[in-house]
Scaffold this active site. Structure first.
Site, short mmCIF file in Angstrom:
data_model
loop_
_atom_site.label_atom_id
_atom_site.label_comp_id
_atom_site.label_asym_id
_atom_site.label_seq_id
_atom_site.Cartn_x
_atom_site.Cartn_y
_atom_site.Cartn_z
N ARG A 144 0.83 -1.20 0.00
CA ARG A 144 0.00 0.00 0.00
C ARG A 144 0.87 1.25 0.00
O ARG A 144 0.58 2.24 0.67
CB ARG A 144 -0.95 0.01 1.20
N SER A 194 -11.03 -0.68 3.32
CA SER A 194 -10.18 -1.04 4.46
C SER A 194 -9.51 0.22 5.00
O SER A 194 -8.80 0.91 4.28
CB SER A 194 -9.13 -2.06 4.03
N GLU A 241 -4.89 3.65 6.11
CA GLU A 241 -4.68 3.70 4.67
C GLU A 241 -5.10 5.06 4.09
O GLU A 241 -4.38 5.63 3.28
CB GLU A 241 -5.42 2.57 3.95
#
Length: 346
Positions: free
Chosen positions: A164, A246, A342
């Site tokens: 990520r 998420s 995130e």
């Protein structure tokens, strides 16, 4: 160049948070970027790049110039015996792009179906799901430097992909460092899909679908359908319940750290990694701390998946951030692990 003043941003962030942009400019090609950089009122202003708004938490109105990326286009650049190269405009919807490749007869992106956001945001986040990350299929991208106006191309190595993570999420600490956070506006992204196509079925959820279906050799379209079904069962549709997917990264720990946690919590969900580390399921950690279904104001933890924070109706960015920090504190106090969000907080 299309310019809007006091533009509502609620339709452009999947959390559905109410906010406005003082000035929003719709970017539909490199010419629009060059026009912005040449404009006396805009060239020196701080700029905020907005794609699909699926990875941001707005905590107030945005004073920076919002560059809304709406570059479209889909085309096959190369279709050879060993691979196919496909190019997408950065403003294309990611899931629609995945669907289009399958409609054209090209497999390889099916595990990444139903991930929200735009194609241009995919390399920034190095999106991933069910055993595939974008870097596994990435060829190159074209972007514009918002400081110099120079157009440039990057390959996978230059994007510095990580979990990520990418060069687009880092600011240079020194002039010699190659960080592009807030500096590069991505125009086009190219993926390379290998031939012959091979299914990626390593994840438990896909193995379960495989067993339930009785299919021995699933097609790319079959895996796409399974991924869509799995994600739809676990994750809320942003068009119905505001969310950013998420919210936290799955943390990685050493084998020793994992064994220590297992000794206290034998049921912890964990995945051994090729480099010897162990990835822990952040959703399990959050659920174990009792957060599933809980709320702070109108921001809550989704009842079906503790990894997802949701807008229960009228949530503010401040409520989302407060909830996220409370979750981080709980997980750290119980497991000694710091969860990393995130989404970008704006």
């Amino acid at each position: 160049m299309i310019v809007e003043s006091n533009a509502a941003l609620q339709p452009y962030n999947t959390f559905g948070i109410v906010a406005k942009a003082r000035t929003l400019l719709r970017v539909r090609g490199a010419a629009d970027v060059h026009a912005v950089l040449a404009h006396p009122d805009y060239r020196d202003e701080p700029k905020f790049i907005l794609g699909g708004g699926s990875n941001i938490v707005l905590t107030g109105d945005v004073k920076a110039l919002v560059l809304k990326v709406e570059v479209t286009g889909r085309r096959v650049l190369e279709d050879g015996p060993r691979s196919t190269v496909i190019e997408f405009g950065a403003g294309e919807n990611w899931h629609d792009a995945v669907t289009w490749t399958l409609d054209q007869g090209f497999g390889g992106l099916e595990n990444l179906a139903l991930i929200p956001g735009t194609v241009g945001a995919a390399p920034v986040q190095n999106i991933g799901a069910y055993g595939i990350e974008l870097q596994d299929r990435f060829e190159s991208l074209d972007a514009v430097d918002l400081m110099t106006g120079r157009e440039f191309t990057l390959d996978a190595t230059q994007c510095a992909f990580g979990y990520r993570d990418s060069v687009f999420k880092h600011s240079p600490a020194r002039d010699s460092d190659f960080g592009l956070a807030g500096r590069a506006l991505i125009l086009r992204v190219r993926v390379r899909l290998p031939k012959p196509w091979k299914p990626v079925l390593g994840y438990v959820d896909l193995q379960r679908k495989l067993a339930e279906s009785g299919v021995q050799t699933p097609s790319a379209r079959q895996i796409y359908d399974w991924v869509c079904a799995i994600r739809s069962a676990k994750l809320p549709d942003p068009r119905v319940i505001g969310n950013a997917g998420s919210f936290f990264k799955n943390p990685t720990v050493t084998q020793e750290q994992c064994q220590d946690i297992i000794a206290r919590d034998p049921n912890i969900v964990h995945y051994p990694m090729p480099d010897g580390t162990v990835k822990l399921a952040a959703g399990w950690l959050i659920d174990a701390c009792g957060w599933k279904g809980k709320s702070v104001g109108q921001a809550g933890v989704y009842e079906k998946q503790a990894l997802v924070l949701v807008n229960r109706g009228g949530a503010t960015g401040g409520e989302v951030v407060t909830l996220a920090r409370a979750i981080q504190t709980s997980v750290y106090e119980r497991f000694g692990i710091r969860l990393e969000p995130e989404p970008v907080v704006v």
